[in-house]
Design an enzyme around this catalytic site. Sequence first.
Site, short mmCIF file in Angstrom:
data_model
loop_
_atom_site.label_atom_id
_atom_site.label_comp_id
_atom_site.label_asym_id
_atom_site.label_seq_id
_atom_site.Cartn_x
_atom_site.Cartn_y
_atom_site.Cartn_z
N LEU A 150 12.23 -19.62 -4.23
CA LEU A 150 11.10 -19.04 -3.99
C LEU A 150 9.80 -18.91 -4.81
CD1 LEU A 150 10.16 -16.52 -1.93
CD2 LEU A 150 10.83 -14.93 -3.71
N HIS A 152 2.89 3.87 -8.55
CA HIS A 152 2.69 2.07 -9.02
C HIS A 152 3.84 1.64 -9.79
CE1 HIS A 152 -1.28 2.73 -7.74
NE2 HIS A 152 -2.07 2.90 -8.82
N ASN A 206 1.57 3.62 -2.80
CA ASN A 206 2.31 3.90 -3.93
C ASN A 206 1.43 5.33 -4.57
OD1 ASN A 206 3.57 1.37 -4.61
ND2 ASN A 206 1.52 0.51 -4.37
N GLY A 207 0.13 5.40 -4.44
CA GLY A 207 -0.58 6.69 -4.63
C GLY A 207 0.17 7.95 -3.80
N ARG A 208 0.08 7.55 -2.49
CA ARG A 208 0.61 8.60 -1.55
C ARG A 208 2.12 8.88 -1.71
NH1 ARG A 208 -2.10 6.02 3.61
NH2 ARG A 208 -2.64 4.32 2.11
N ASP A 218 0.94 -1.01 -0.07
CA ASP A 218 -0.08 0.04 -0.19
C ASP A 218 0.83 1.20 0.05
OD1 ASP A 218 -2.26 1.32 -0.12
OD2 ASP A 218 -3.10 0.64 1.71
C1 V0D Z 1 1.33 -1.60 -8.83
C2 V0D Z 1 3.02 -2.02 -6.14
C3 V0D Z 1 4.33 -6.11 -10.35
C4 V0D Z 1 1.30 -2.40 -6.21
C5 V0D Z 1 3.60 -3.05 -7.05
C6 V0D Z 1 -1.84 -5.28 -12.07
C7 V0D Z 1 0.67 -1.62 -7.25
C8 V0D Z 1 3.65 -2.52 -8.51
C9 V0D Z 1 2.98 -6.82 -10.74
C10 V0D Z 1 3.30 -8.37 -11.43
C11 V0D Z 1 1.79 -3.95 -9.73
C12 V0D Z 1 2.00 -8.81 -11.30
C13 V0D Z 1 1.88 -10.24 -11.78
C14 V0D Z 1 3.08 -10.80 -12.48
C15 V0D Z 1 4.04 -10.01 -12.56
C16 V0D Z 1 4.29 -8.89 -12.03
C17 V0D Z 1 2.16 -6.10 -10.49
C18 V0D Z 1 0.06 -5.23 -10.74
C19 V0D Z 1 0.40 -4.03 -10.00
C20 V0D Z 1 -1.53 -5.37 -10.89
F1 V0D Z 1 3.11 -12.25 -12.81
N1 V0D Z 1 3.77 -5.07 -9.77
N2 V0D Z 1 2.54 -4.96 -10.10
N3 V0D Z 1 0.79 -6.13 -10.81
N4 V0D Z 1 2.21 -2.77 -8.99
#
Ligand code: V0D
Length: 259
Positions: free
Chosen positions: A138, A44, A29-31, A27
Amino acid sequence: MILDDFSDRLDIALQKEMPDHVAIIMDGNGRWAKQRNLPRVAGHHEGMKTVRKITRFANELGIKVLTLYAFSTENWKRPRFEVDFLMKLPGEFLTTYLPELIEENVKVEMIGNFDALPTHTQQAIENARKATEHNDGLILNFAMNYGSRLELVNVVKRIGELAMTNQIELEDIDESLIESCLMTSHLPEPDLLIRTSGEIRLSNFMLWQLAYAEFTFTDVYWPDYNEQCLLEAIEDFQLRNRRFGCVDEEKKGINRKIR
Ligand code: V0D
């Protein structure tokens, strides 16, 4: 003092019990972005780098499963452009980091409703899954389009179906049958839950699976989260006396095996 040194603390932590499964609600990222007068999506994007950093460190620590809450079933209510941006992140993340995940023997998995994701997102994840399916380091488990109540609704539907088709009796419904219907049936339960950015809620995340987990919360925004932060959460975990509802130290070991 010498104990303030990161590598000394790391050595000490490594000699103690490591959590097998760490789950993180990423949590803030926006802030983080707002604080810097940047658009939310910049946060993000920065958060992806933290995913990479924490995955590498968790692997070094010998953690077996790292579950990251990346997108909830509620996140579809965000502005269209933000959702579109988020859905491109798995592809971008994997284009950049899949080679090193393979190199580091990481296995990429996902829980959540895969079918409702855009095709390009599905393809990126499916490609990474296939490319890492034989890795035994992992498990990097992304919770994407995941909601715990919906997961439990689907468990109830599945068990109802088994009962209606006379494949089970009412007496067969027990905790282990429910567990076998969860999306995490092949994984150990999380031992440690971490939520960043100062919120102290579960937000529909792994309600069943977190029944015995230790919870830690930090004010740090996810893009600022680092190895030191994870080490602190683990030190906190290692200081706690996990009893699984018993008082007796002996029974603790037995309980763990049942889980
Ligand atoms: C945005 C912070 C990696 C949270 C981390 C669509 C919000 C960065 C993935 C990711 C997101 C997901 C699946 C995968 C490989 C990478 C990711 C989302 C958001 C949601 F197989 N970062 N990440 N997916 N954020």
